[in-house]
Structures are given as structure tokens and as C-alpha cells.
Scaffold this active site. Sequence first.
Site, PDB file in Angstrom:
ATOM      1  N   GLU A 190     -10.246  -0.599  -9.840  1.00  0.00           N
ATOM      2  CA  GLU A 190     -11.455  -0.850  -9.036  1.00  0.00           C
ATOM      3  C   GLU A 190     -12.647  -0.045  -9.535  1.00  0.00           C
ATOM      4  O   GLU A 190     -12.516   1.092  -9.964  1.00  0.00           O
ATOM      5  CB  GLU A 190     -11.155  -0.466  -7.572  1.00  0.00           C
ATOM      6  CG  GLU A 190     -12.335  -0.658  -6.630  1.00  0.00           C
ATOM      7  CD  GLU A 190     -11.935  -0.460  -5.157  1.00  0.00           C
ATOM      8  OE1 GLU A 190     -10.853  -0.928  -4.765  1.00  0.00           O
ATOM      9  OE2 GLU A 190     -12.716   0.166  -4.425  1.00  0.00           O
TER      10      GLU A 190
ATOM     11  N   HIS B 254     -11.055  -7.819  -2.916  1.00  0.00           N
ATOM     12  CA  HIS B 254     -10.345  -7.140  -1.822  1.00  0.00           C
ATOM     13  C   HIS B 254     -11.011  -7.483  -0.497  1.00  0.00           C
ATOM     14  O   HIS B 254     -12.134  -7.955  -0.465  1.00  0.00           O
ATOM     15  CB  HIS B 254     -10.398  -5.616  -2.049  1.00  0.00           C
ATOM     16  CG  HIS B 254      -9.408  -5.165  -3.066  1.00  0.00           C
ATOM     17  ND1 HIS B 254      -8.282  -4.462  -2.732  1.00  0.00           N
ATOM     18  CD2 HIS B 254      -9.350  -5.349  -4.405  1.00  0.00           C
ATOM     19  CE1 HIS B 254      -7.583  -4.224  -3.820  1.00  0.00           C
ATOM     20  NE2 HIS B 254      -8.207  -4.751  -4.856  1.00  0.00           N
TER      21      HIS B 254
ATOM     22  N   ASN C 248      -7.098 -10.640  -1.803  1.00  0.00           N
ATOM     23  CA  ASN C 248      -6.150  -9.882  -0.978  1.00  0.00           C
ATOM     24  C   ASN C 248      -6.362 -10.138   0.517  1.00  0.00           C
ATOM     25  O   ASN C 248      -7.496 -10.055   0.998  1.00  0.00           O
ATOM     26  CB  ASN C 248      -6.334  -8.382  -1.208  1.00  0.00           C
ATOM     27  CG  ASN C 248      -6.022  -7.958  -2.616  1.00  0.00           C
ATOM     28  OD1 ASN C 248      -5.657  -8.774  -3.462  1.00  0.00           O
ATOM     29  ND2 ASN C 248      -6.153  -6.672  -2.887  1.00  0.00           N
TER      30      ASN C 248
ATOM     31  N   ASP D 283      -0.666  -1.696  -4.233  1.00  0.00           N
ATOM     32  CA  ASP D 283      -2.054  -1.870  -3.813  1.00  0.00           C
ATOM     33  C   ASP D 283      -2.707  -0.482  -3.675  1.00  0.00           C
ATOM     34  O   ASP D 283      -2.183   0.385  -2.961  1.00  0.00           O
ATOM     35  CB  ASP D 283      -2.024  -2.601  -2.448  1.00  0.00           C
ATOM     36  CG  ASP D 283      -3.367  -3.139  -2.033  1.00  0.00           C
ATOM     37  OD1 ASP D 283      -4.222  -3.371  -2.906  1.00  0.00           O
ATOM     38  OD2 ASP D 283      -3.560  -3.342  -0.806  1.00  0.00           O
ATOM     39  N   HIS D 284      -3.816  -0.271  -4.362  1.00  0.00           N
ATOM     40  CA  HIS D 284      -4.574   0.995  -4.269  1.00  0.00           C
ATOM     41  C   HIS D 284      -3.742   2.241  -4.567  1.00  0.00           C
ATOM     42  O   HIS D 284      -3.746   3.208  -3.776  1.00  0.00           O
ATOM     43  CB  HIS D 284      -5.221   1.144  -2.878  1.00  0.00           C
ATOM     44  CG  HIS D 284      -6.270   0.129  -2.610  1.00  0.00           C
ATOM     45  ND1 HIS D 284      -7.550   0.206  -3.106  1.00  0.00           N
ATOM     46  CD2 HIS D 284      -6.214  -1.042  -1.918  1.00  0.00           C
ATOM     47  CE1 HIS D 284      -8.245  -0.849  -2.726  1.00  0.00           C
ATOM     48  NE2 HIS D 284      -7.455  -1.631  -2.008  1.00  0.00           N
TER      49      HIS D 284
ATOM     50  N   GLY E  68     -10.121  -9.729   1.882  1.00  0.00           N
ATOM     51  CA  GLY E  68     -10.278 -11.178   2.068  1.00  0.00           C
ATOM     52  C   GLY E  68     -10.404 -11.604   3.525  1.00  0.00           C
ATOM     53  O   GLY E  68     -11.039 -12.618   3.829  1.00  0.00           O
TER      54      GLY E  68
ATOM     55  N   SER F 239       0.856  -1.195   0.000  1.00  0.00           N
ATOM     56  CA  SER F 239       0.000   0.000   0.000  1.00  0.00           C
ATOM     57  C   SER F 239       0.890   1.242   0.000  1.00  0.00           C
ATOM     58  O   SER F 239       2.098   1.145   0.273  1.00  0.00           O
ATOM     59  CB  SER F 239      -0.889   0.006   1.255  1.00  0.00           C
ATOM     60  OG  SER F 239      -0.078   0.201   2.400  1.00  0.00           O
TER      61      SER F 239
ATOM     62  N   HIS G 190     -12.324  -3.723   3.770  1.00  0.00           N
ATOM     63  CA  HIS G 190     -10.973  -3.845   4.307  1.00  0.00           C
ATOM     64  C   HIS G 190     -11.069  -3.850   5.834  1.00  0.00           C
ATOM     65  O   HIS G 190     -11.837  -3.082   6.405  1.00  0.00           O
ATOM     66  CB  HIS G 190     -10.117  -2.640   3.891  1.00  0.00           C
ATOM     67  CG  HIS G 190      -9.784  -2.616   2.429  1.00  0.00           C
ATOM     68  ND1 HIS G 190     -10.072  -1.555   1.611  1.00  0.00           N
ATOM     69  CD2 HIS G 190      -9.163  -3.530   1.641  1.00  0.00           C
ATOM     70  CE1 HIS G 190      -9.637  -1.811   0.381  1.00  0.00           C
ATOM     71  NE2 HIS G 190      -9.090  -3.002   0.372  1.00  0.00           N
ATOM     72  N   GLY G 191     -10.289  -4.696   6.476  1.00  0.00           N
ATOM     73  CA  GLY G 191     -10.329  -4.744   7.946  1.00  0.00           C
ATOM     74  C   GLY G 191     -11.414  -5.700   8.410  1.00  0.00           C
ATOM     75  O   GLY G 191     -11.872  -6.558   7.647  1.00  0.00           O
TER      76      GLY G 191
HETATM   77  P1  13P Z   1      -7.969  -7.145   4.511  1.00  0.00           P
HETATM   78  O1  13P Z   1      -7.068  -6.323   5.352  1.00  0.00           O
HETATM   79  O2  13P Z   1      -9.402  -6.991   4.897  1.00  0.00           O
HETATM   80  O3  13P Z   1      -7.543  -8.562   4.420  1.00  0.00           O
HETATM   81  O4  13P Z   1      -7.916  -6.545   3.021  1.00  0.00           O
HETATM   82  C1  13P Z   1      -6.704  -6.508   2.339  1.00  0.00           C
HETATM   83  C2  13P Z   1      -6.867  -5.834   1.022  1.00  0.00           C
HETATM   84  O5  13P Z   1      -7.883  -5.941   0.377  1.00  0.00           O
HETATM   85  C3  13P Z   1      -5.738  -5.048   0.506  1.00  0.00           C
HETATM   86  O6  13P Z   1      -6.067  -4.371  -0.670  1.00  0.00           O
END
Ligand code: 13P
Length: 282
Positions: free
Chosen positions: A136, A207, A229, A84-85, A209, A49, A179-180
Site C-alpha cells: 500500500e 480497499h 476487498n 491482509d495488512h 469496498g 487480518s 475501512h468500515g
Molecule cells: P471494508 O470492511 O470497508 O469492506 O474493507 C475491507 C478491507 O479493505 C480489508 O482490507
Amino acid sequence: MLVNMCEMLNKAKNEKYAVPQFNINNLEWTRFILEKCEELNSPVILGVSEGAMKYMGGFKTIKDMVNDLVDYLNISVSVALHLDHGSSFEVCKNAIDAGFTSVMIDASKYSLDKNIEITKQVVEYAKSKNVSVEAEIGRVGGSEDGNNNGIVYAHVTESVEFSKATGIDFLAPALGSVHGLYKGEPKLNFKRMEEISKITNLPLVLHGGSGIYDEQIKKAISSGICKINFNTELQIAWSNALREKLKTNSSYDPRKVIKMGEEALKECVRIKCELLGSVNHC
Ligand code: 13P
């Protein structure tokens, strides 16, 4: 050798499994992930990231570290180094110029037209350097690098228009993931996932995951997801193990302290690779 994601994700699409992206935070994490994926004979995507890039000292530092670790550890599985992003064309260009083999441009916060315009610019530059591009549409919910987002589900027609207009290699359609940590049950729109996969014919990316149930992960793969991810679950596994071991271990050498989470992190990597079906696919 580092590779872009084209061959690994097209192979995954044809053979119906998914390749994991594990986000990296430092040298030790990178090493643990590489060692475990080598042992499992699994292709792997190392995600970075923008926040992690700044933390580790810039794109070139990371590219050199990953390249040299791959060499030093005799890693033979396919490894992609992926931004990433990426938030702008400039950030993606910096990653590409430093030697990243793949980038994600995330202009999903803009209108469809502006998302297309920025993504197209990244695709043009990346193609000339043999770098693959993920983008995305819709919005993944939750928090990443301190930004909080609400979920916006991607539309089928917009996904098709976006893919055609930009020439991206992989599409990350936001379809309910966050995410999270999830508040309650993850609500993924599998029907739309399947439709987008069929009509665009692109490998799709999921994303957020961490926290998605195993059965949902399997359903996502059969609905066209080829890359998933993971970040939060690895962080939790590593930090829980560290907290537990520090209760009875008074080491102060940072090498020993960081290694206290090695086993737990590697176990998490194994579980995800087995779940995604990427083991023995190199
Ligand atoms: P998580 O932190 O929810 O596993 O997501 C990771 C992600 O999608 C990074 O782009």
C-alpha cells in the site's frame, strides 16, 4: 488447490473485471464463502487480518482449515489465501512459512523510503516461495483491527517509484476509500487511479469496498482496479440476519445459531461477485 494471486489478477486485468477479497473470521464464514464462489464459478481471495489470525489460532491453523475445507467441499475455483495488512516483514514471513499463498505488506505508515525498504525485503522472501505480494501507498482511512487512520491520497510519482523499487505484484494506492462505514459519500480519485494504472501497469487493489456505490465500483474497475476487498458489509449482512432470526428462534446449538446468517452472507457474496464481474471466470 490454493494459488497465489498473480494469474487470477492478471487475467482480471486483461479481461476488465475484479476478483473479490472477502475477509474470513471463522470456519463457517470460510465455508459459506467457498460454497457460494464455487456455485458462481468465481475466483476468490480469502483475506485474513492479523486480528483474525490471532482470533482463529494462528496462520498454520487457518492454512490447514482452508486447505482441508477446499478438499472436503471439492472446491474447484481458484482460491488464494492472503494476509491482509501485514504490519512487518516478520508477520509476512510467518504467513508465508505457514503456507499462505499471498501477502500484503502494509508499511504505508512509514516514510516512502522505509516503506520501500520493508516492502522490498518481503518481496525478496515471497518470490523465493512463489507467494504474491500486495503493498500500500498513501493511507486507507477508517478503522481496521482497532486502528483509526485518516485518508492520505497516493501520489502518481511516488506510486511509480515505489512499484519500480520494490518489484511488488499488485499495488493498493489509497485514493479516498475507508475501512468500515463511510461518513457521507465516498470520494475516490478516479483520474489518479487511471494514471497510476497506466504508468505502473500493475493490477491495482481497492480497499474498503463496503459502502462504495455500485457505479463507483464499476468506474474503479474500468480505471484499473482488479481486486476489491469486502469485510464490513458481510459482517453487517450476517449479524443483521442473526439478530432478526433470534427474535423468534430459541436455538442454543452454536451450529444452528451461526448458520442463521448463512443465507444473508451468501447473498452478499453473490451480489459482490456479480457486481465485480468475476462470475464464470474460473
Ligand atoms: P471494508 O470492511 O470497508 O469492506 O474493507 C475491507 C478491507 O479493505 C480489508 O482490507
